[in-house]
Design a protein around this motif. Sequence first.
Motif, PDB file in Angstrom:
ATOM      1  N   ASP A 173       1.589  14.779  -6.250  1.00 41.72           N
ATOM      2  CA  ASP A 173       0.841  15.581  -6.997  1.00 41.72           C
ATOM      3  C   ASP A 173      -0.806  15.205  -7.426  1.00 41.72           C
ATOM      4  O   ASP A 173      -1.249  15.627  -8.281  1.00 41.72           O
ATOM      5  CB  ASP A 173       1.515  15.981  -8.495  1.00 41.72           C
ATOM      6  N   SER A 174      -1.115  14.270  -6.749  1.00 41.98           N
ATOM      7  CA  SER A 174      -2.455  13.973  -6.717  1.00 41.98           C
ATOM      8  C   SER A 174      -3.333  14.494  -5.495  1.00 41.98           C
ATOM      9  O   SER A 174      -2.695  14.676  -4.502  1.00 41.98           O
ATOM     10  CB  SER A 174      -2.714  12.195  -6.768  1.00 41.98           C
TER      11      SER A 174
ATOM     12  N   ASN B 131      -6.364   7.783  -2.129  1.00 45.21           N
ATOM     13  CA  ASN B 131      -7.148   8.519  -2.532  1.00 45.21           C
ATOM     14  C   ASN B 131      -7.718   7.988  -3.821  1.00 45.21           C
ATOM     15  O   ASN B 131      -8.483   8.438  -4.822  1.00 45.21           O
ATOM     16  CB  ASN B 131      -6.515   9.749  -3.082  1.00 45.21           C
TER      17      ASN B 131
ATOM     18  N   ILE C 157      -0.372   8.481  -0.963  1.00 49.32           N
ATOM     19  CA  ILE C 157      -0.735   8.828  -2.398  1.00 49.32           C
ATOM     20  C   ILE C 157       0.282   9.314  -3.382  1.00 49.32           C
ATOM     21  O   ILE C 157       1.264   9.642  -2.928  1.00 49.32           O
ATOM     22  CB  ILE C 157      -1.720   9.783  -2.406  1.00 49.32           C
ATOM     23  N   PRO C 158       0.010   9.226  -4.473  1.00 50.57           N
ATOM     24  CA  PRO C 158       0.832   9.313  -5.601  1.00 50.57           C
ATOM     25  C   PRO C 158       1.457  10.998  -5.539  1.00 50.57           C
ATOM     26  O   PRO C 158       0.137  11.560  -4.974  1.00 50.57           O
ATOM     27  CB  PRO C 158       0.431   9.106  -6.943  1.00 50.57           C
TER      28      PRO C 158
ATOM     29  N   ASP D  31       5.974   8.223  -4.678  1.00 52.80           N
ATOM     30  CA  ASP D  31       6.234   7.426  -6.081  1.00 52.80           C
ATOM     31  C   ASP D  31       6.765   6.361  -5.636  1.00 52.80           C
ATOM     32  O   ASP D  31       7.947   5.877  -5.611  1.00 52.80           O
ATOM     33  CB  ASP D  31       7.127   8.155  -7.190  1.00 52.80           C
TER      34      ASP D  31
ATOM     35  N   GLU E 181       3.054  11.841   0.024  1.00 50.95           N
ATOM     36  CA  GLU E 181       2.748  11.818  -1.252  1.00 50.95           C
ATOM     37  C   GLU E 181       4.477  10.902  -1.769  1.00 50.95           C
ATOM     38  O   GLU E 181       5.334  11.341  -1.289  1.00 50.95           O
ATOM     39  CB  GLU E 181       3.061  12.958  -2.172  1.00 50.95           C
TER      40      GLU E 181
END
Lengths: 138, 192
Positions: free
Chosen positions: A41-42, A13, A38-39, A60, A58
């Motif tokens: 909460d993005s 993203n 993607i990270p 981390d 998602e």
Amino acid sequence: MTTFSTVALFGANGQIGTCILQALLGCKKQSFEVTCFIPPDSPAPPSATDLSNVHIREIDLTKTSKEELGKVLKGIDVVVSALNGPALEAQYKIQDAAADVGVKRYYPSEYGMHHIYRKPDDPQGYMHPVRKAIPPAI
Amino acid sequence: MKSRLNEHAILHPAIESGAMSYTVIGCGDYYNQDREKVWCPWTQTDVEEYNIHIIGSADAKADFTHLDDFAAYLVASLCEPEKSHNAHLNFPSDTISHAEIASLLGRYSGKPVHKEVYGLEDMHKIIADPKQAPKELSEGSAFPVDFWFLVKGCQGQDRFRWAPGQRHNHLFPEVEVTTFEKYFQKKFGKKE
């Protein structure tokens, strides 16, 4: 003849990742199954919405182990990294994990040009990015 | 950092053993980043006039890449894995000087275009102490201002180009390049 059909896209993203995903989904030669990392909460990449061949994960990268990454990379043909900034350091374990589970191709996040900075009256060259501690080039 | 990571990536044991292959793709300066008002002033439309910031020679040519061209190139390399097997490929969309960009921008946008040229001594000064950078350049970019001076300085020194033999556009000829002129034609409308 080798064919790649499953792609893991890290940084999907971001500015570059979004463009790569659009190109993967718009490819006229073949179709791809894409897992977008993607990270947490993005926002998901806009082009990924409601498509059966796009999977959003998602994750981390600073807290995920190589073993955990390996589990989600099983069955992937190609890892494409579009990471940038501090997340780049995660490329080490991403590639290690990919190798462990048999990923066939790896694209590190490059997509630029390396610039040698030369100071006046200094025979050494310096690699970018320029920060307080500038490592000398070769 | 990327240089170090690339080195590690291509020397990885899995690459050495042949279990995994790599593809590294290099590009020119991404010129259609809408969010970058300083790097890519020509992307803005809500302006009365344009200021193009240049370091060194305005006539020095540099390599630029359109983001969508790059992405299409990467995907083309996936579609034909043999061509991109253990390869470092470079893909510019256009090789052009800032003076030429300014001329095209003025022609297609119909707005005044100003070239603000800094000397190379400014590049050295800002790289040594980024706090001395003009506010208009240090704000409004996702990149550090010293990095901007470095890249633009290399461009103005005629060093931001792949040499013949280092460009690999020909491997995937189906990937059409968006030159600045094509980009401006699409953005502002075609002018004959």
